[in-house]
Design a protein around this motif. Structure first.
Motif, mmCIF file in Angstrom:
data_model
loop_
_atom_site.group_PDB
_atom_site.id
_atom_site.type_symbol
_atom_site.label_atom_id
_atom_site.label_comp_id
_atom_site.label_asym_id
_atom_site.label_seq_id
_atom_site.Cartn_x
_atom_site.Cartn_y
_atom_site.Cartn_z
ATOM 1 N N MET A 1 53.440 45.936 35.207
ATOM 2 C CA MET A 1 52.313 46.453 34.449
ATOM 3 C C MET A 1 52.277 47.977 34.516
ATOM 4 S SD MET A 1 49.947 44.865 32.728
ATOM 5 C CE MET A 1 48.275 44.840 32.241
ATOM 6 N N ASP A 2 52.841 48.588 35.562
ATOM 7 C CA ASP A 2 52.824 50.047 35.661
ATOM 8 C C ASP A 2 53.616 50.679 34.522
ATOM 9 O OD1 ASP A 2 51.261 50.040 37.899
ATOM 10 O OD2 ASP A 2 52.959 49.966 39.270
ATOM 11 N N GLU A 5 51.627 50.379 31.303
ATOM 12 C CA GLU A 5 50.504 51.310 31.247
ATOM 13 C C GLU A 5 51.007 52.726 30.969
ATOM 14 O OE1 GLU A 5 46.751 52.758 33.979
ATOM 15 O OE2 GLU A 5 48.352 51.579 34.873
ATOM 16 N N SER A 28 44.833 39.555 31.373
ATOM 17 C CA SER A 28 43.650 39.756 32.203
ATOM 18 C C SER A 28 43.754 39.028 33.542
ATOM 19 C CB SER A 28 42.385 39.343 31.456
ATOM 20 O OG SER A 28 42.395 37.964 31.199
ATOM 21 N N ARG A 29 44.492 37.946 33.593
ATOM 22 C CA ARG A 29 44.678 37.246 34.874
ATOM 23 C C ARG A 29 45.537 38.061 35.819
ATOM 24 N NH1 ARG A 29 45.028 32.536 31.496
ATOM 25 N NH2 ARG A 29 47.273 32.815 31.400
ATOM 26 N N ARG A 30 46.421 38.869 35.257
ATOM 27 C CA ARG A 30 47.318 39.674 36.081
ATOM 28 C C ARG A 30 46.595 40.863 36.712
ATOM 29 N NH1 ARG A 30 52.840 38.285 36.549
ATOM 30 N NH2 ARG A 30 52.935 40.448 37.070
ATOM 31 N N ASN A 31 45.890 41.632 35.908
ATOM 32 C CA ASN A 31 45.186 42.808 36.400
ATOM 33 C C ASN A 31 44.127 43.184 35.370
ATOM 34 O OD1 ASN A 31 44.384 45.482 36.992
ATOM 35 N ND2 ASN A 31 46.266 45.799 38.153
ATOM 36 N N VAL A 32 42.895 42.893 35.670
ATOM 37 C CA VAL A 32 41.806 43.037 34.698
ATOM 38 C C VAL A 32 41.647 44.480 34.223
ATOM 39 C CG1 VAL A 32 39.323 42.782 34.353
ATOM 40 C CG2 VAL A 32 40.585 41.026 35.581
ATOM 41 N N LEU A 33 41.673 45.454 35.122
ATOM 42 C CA LEU A 33 41.445 46.845 34.723
ATOM 43 C C LEU A 33 42.566 47.380 33.836
ATOM 44 C CD1 LEU A 33 39.982 48.327 38.030
ATOM 45 C CD2 LEU A 33 38.767 47.687 35.934
ATOM 46 N N LYS A 34 43.795 47.119 34.218
ATOM 47 C CA LYS A 34 44.914 47.596 33.401
ATOM 48 C C LYS A 34 44.961 46.855 32.068
ATOM 49 C CE LYS A 34 47.791 49.243 37.142
ATOM 50 N NZ LYS A 34 49.053 49.135 37.849
ATOM 51 N N ALA A 35 44.641 45.588 32.092
ATOM 52 C CA ALA A 35 44.630 44.809 30.850
ATOM 53 C C ALA A 35 43.565 45.341 29.900
ATOM 54 C CB ALA A 35 44.385 43.332 31.145
ATOM 55 N N ARG A 36 42.421 45.701 30.421
ATOM 56 C CA ARG A 36 41.342 46.226 29.592
ATOM 57 C C ARG A 36 41.768 47.531 28.911
ATOM 58 N NH1 ARG A 36 36.082 45.887 32.498
ATOM 59 N NH2 ARG A 36 36.291 43.742 31.816
#
Length: 125
Positions: A1-2, A5, A28-36
Motif C-alpha cells: 500500500m505504501d 499511496e 478498506s479492510r487492509r488499511n482504512v486511512l490509506k484506503a480513504r
C-alpha cells in the motif's frame, strides 16, 4: 500500500471497470486511512456492455485531465464476439483504441488498459 499511496499522491484516478472487479471494501479492510485517501482520488464508472464502454471512453476524452491523471480500464476485451457480429466488435475495439491513443497524445495523462487476449489487440492495431 505504501507504493500505491506514493504513486497516486496528488493524482486524479479514473477507473472504468467493465469487469466489475473493483472492490473498495478489500482496500478498506487492509488499511482504512490509506484506503480513504486513495478513494478520495478515485472516480469509478461501471459499464455492462461494449457500447457503454465506448460511450464512457468517448465522454472521458471530453474531460480535461491534468498530466498527473491516470485512467485505468479493466477488461476491455471481456465482451464476447459470440453475442454480436465479430466485425462490429472489432470496429468498436479499434474505435476505442484510436480514441485512447489520441487522448493520451493530447492530454499526456497515463492510460492503463487491462486485456485478457493480448494477441487480439495486437491485430486491432
Amino acid at each position: 500500500m505504501d507504493y500505491c499511496e506514493e504513486y497516486f499522491e496528488k493524482k486524479e484516478i479514473w477507473l472504468i471497470d467493465s469487469m466489475g472487479i473493483f472492490d473498495p471494501f478489500y482496500l478498506s479492510r487492509r488499511n482504512v486511512l490509506k484506503a480513504r485517501k486513495l478513494m478520495n482520488l478515485l472516480k469509478v464508472a461501471r459499464v455492462f456492455t461494449i457500447y457503454q464502454l465506448k460511450d464512457k471512453i468517448f465522454t472521458l476524452t471530453k474531460i480535461k485531465l491534468n498530466e498527473n491523471s491516470t485512467v485505468l480500464i479493466s477488461g476491455i476485451d471481456q465482451y464476447d464476439g459470440d453475442l454480436m457480429n465479430k466485425q462490429e466488435l472489432l470496429a468498436i475495439h479499434r474505435t476505442i483504441l484510436e480514441l485512447l491513443n489520441k487522448y493520451v497524445e493530447q492530454s499526456k495523462c497515463k492510460v492503463i488498459v487491462g486485456v485478457r487476449k493480448r494477441e487480439y489487440f495486437e491485430r486491432c492495431l
